[in-house]
Enzyme design. Structure first.
Site, PDB file in Angstrom:
ATOM      1  N   PHE A  10       4.726   1.592   9.986  1.00  0.00           N
ATOM      2  CA  PHE A  10       5.502   0.661   9.303  1.00  0.00           C
ATOM      3  C   PHE A  10       6.605   1.210   8.662  1.00  0.00           C
ATOM      4  CE2 PHE A  10       1.717  -1.569  10.131  1.00  0.00           C
ATOM      5  CZ  PHE A  10       2.097  -3.222  10.247  1.00  0.00           C
ATOM      6  N   ASN A  36      14.194   6.395   6.161  1.00  0.00           N
ATOM      7  CA  ASN A  36      14.493   7.887   6.613  1.00  0.00           C
ATOM      8  C   ASN A  36      13.017   8.776   6.586  1.00  0.00           C
ATOM      9  OD1 ASN A  36      17.068   7.631   6.264  1.00  0.00           O
ATOM     10  ND2 ASN A  36      17.512   7.691   4.318  1.00  0.00           N
ATOM     11  N   LYS A  53       0.650  18.274  -5.885  1.00  0.00           N
ATOM     12  CA  LYS A  53       2.246  17.770  -5.504  1.00  0.00           C
ATOM     13  C   LYS A  53       2.935  16.730  -6.381  1.00  0.00           C
ATOM     14  CE  LYS A  53       4.777  15.193  -3.021  1.00  0.00           C
ATOM     15  NZ  LYS A  53       5.398  13.548  -3.039  1.00  0.00           N
TER      16      LYS A  53
END
Length: 394
Positions: A10, A14, A221
């Protein structure tokens, strides 16, 4: 040779074309893109291939993505359900706020899935902690409310939900790029392996790093890459600097960005047992990445959606709240929070307009509670209220 495996993804944007589909394609999957944007779906179906160009300090590498199809779920929901029901993997990169809208077809596909097929691997690829868990909630709520609730009994035989942490910068694309994507060479895609059990149900996708405990990777992260990236963007916007790499060239701003991730590093080292040496090395890698002039990353792109980025578990309030609870330093993070609050009425960004409206209409206390989700008795709350009052008086 035609691919023998199928993955449904889905989001034809980009990230979907240039990150997720790249890994799936290179691992031998036929990729079925699903989106509601007519232009993207039509372009994908008209073109037999597109290119992905990886950008690094050592130059560029371009390769071709093919063996894909594309379906518009706005018009062909039943077809999407059929594809998912017979796929090995379903992924998404649609944005956290859209997860609830891509639950229905997955729910229907899980119910329709034949018992002789292995469980469907469901993996959300979003900049959000536990995004797959959130998607699972929407999927199973849809099953309960609209389908046969019995489907939820023994659902682990039909679907396995695995959270993931993704890290790859997709910069502003060339105006004439079409479907082609430029993306940084560096990547990290960590997926928790526990949901797949001890059997052979883990999707064989090259590039995925399967881990037992995802939280250290997610927080490292989010609180390093996203914190530094957004800090640079918000300071850059206020200083009328166009690109993130140009912000990092300014020594004063460079030191501010580094100061913010030094604060988050202290949390990551203490909370997750990552060594100071390892985290310092990781920080240097990230600073180098976002300083790469080849990425040409516009500060408006990186700074967009400030309400989400100022929310309770996100890149600023998330680490700052945990640090404040332990009496640790948060000065640079609060500086970044101030710059984020100043990111108002930016062209093309609805959240920045909504942010301006909230700050205009509400008290500093109410705005702080609404935007950050901080409890009034939290040790960070009054410090953020002071920041908001300063911004409102600017």
């Amino acid at each position: 040779m035609a691919p023998t495996k199928k993955a449904v993804h889905f989001g034809g944007g980009n990230i979907g074309r240039g990150f997720v589909a790249e890994f799936l394609h290179n691992s031998g999957y036929e990729v079925v893109f699903v989106d509601v944007m007519d232009s993207i779906i039509n372009s994908l179906n008209e073109a037999k291939s597109y290119t992905v160009t990886e950008i690094g300090a050592d130059g560029e590498r371009t390769f071709t993505i093919d063996n894909y199809r594309a379906i518009n779920s706005k018009y062909n929901m039943a077809e999407v359900v059929d594809e998912i029901a017979t796929a090995e993997v379903v992924t998404c990169a649609v944005g956290p706020n859209i997860l609830k809208f891509v639950a229905e077809p997955v729910a229907k596909a899980i119910e329709a899935r034949k018992s002789d097929l292995p469980p469907l691997a469901v993996i959300a690829c979003e900049n959000m902690i536990n995004a797959t868990t959130a998607w699972k909630g929407f999927i199973e709520r849809y099953i309960k409310d609209n389908l046969n609730e019995e489907t939820l009994n023994g659902i682990e035989k039909r679907a396995r939900y695995a959270n993931s942490a993704i890290d790859r910068i997709v910069p502003h694309q060339d105006a004439d790029a079409g479907l082609n994507v430029k993306i940084e060479k560096f990547y990290e895609w960590c997926v928790e392996q526990k949901p797949f059990g001890n059997g052979g149900n883990k999707p064989a996708i090259e590039g995925i790093h399967y881990v037992d405990d995802l939280e250290p990777y997610i927080e490292r992260k989010l609180f390093t890459v996203n914190t530094s990236h957004a800090t640079a963007a918000y300071y850059g916007y206020q200083n009328k600097i166009a690109y993130v790499h140009e912000v990092l060239k300014d020594q004063k701003l460079h030191d501010i960005v580094r100061g913010a991730v030094q604060e988050t590093a202290a949390l990551i080292v203490k909370k997750h047992g990552i060594s100071q040496e390892e985290q310092d090395k990781y920080v240097e890698t990230i600073i180098s990445r976002i300083s790469n002039p080849e990425l040409k990353d516009k500060v408006e792109r990186v700074g967009r959606a400030p309400l989400r980025k100022l929310s309770r578990k996100e890149r600023f309030i998330g680490p700052a709240s945990q640090l404040a609870e332990q009496g640790m330093k948060v000065d640079n993070l609060l500086g970044a929070v101030e710059q984020a609050f100043l990111f108002q009425n930016v062209e093309g960004d609805e959240e920045s307009a909504e942010l301006a409206k909230i700050l205009k209409e509400k008290s500093a206390e109410d705005a702080t509670s609404q935007i950050t989700g901080l409890e009034k008795d939290h040790p960070l709350y009054e410090r953020v209220v002071a920041v908001v009052k300063k911004v409102q008086g600017a």
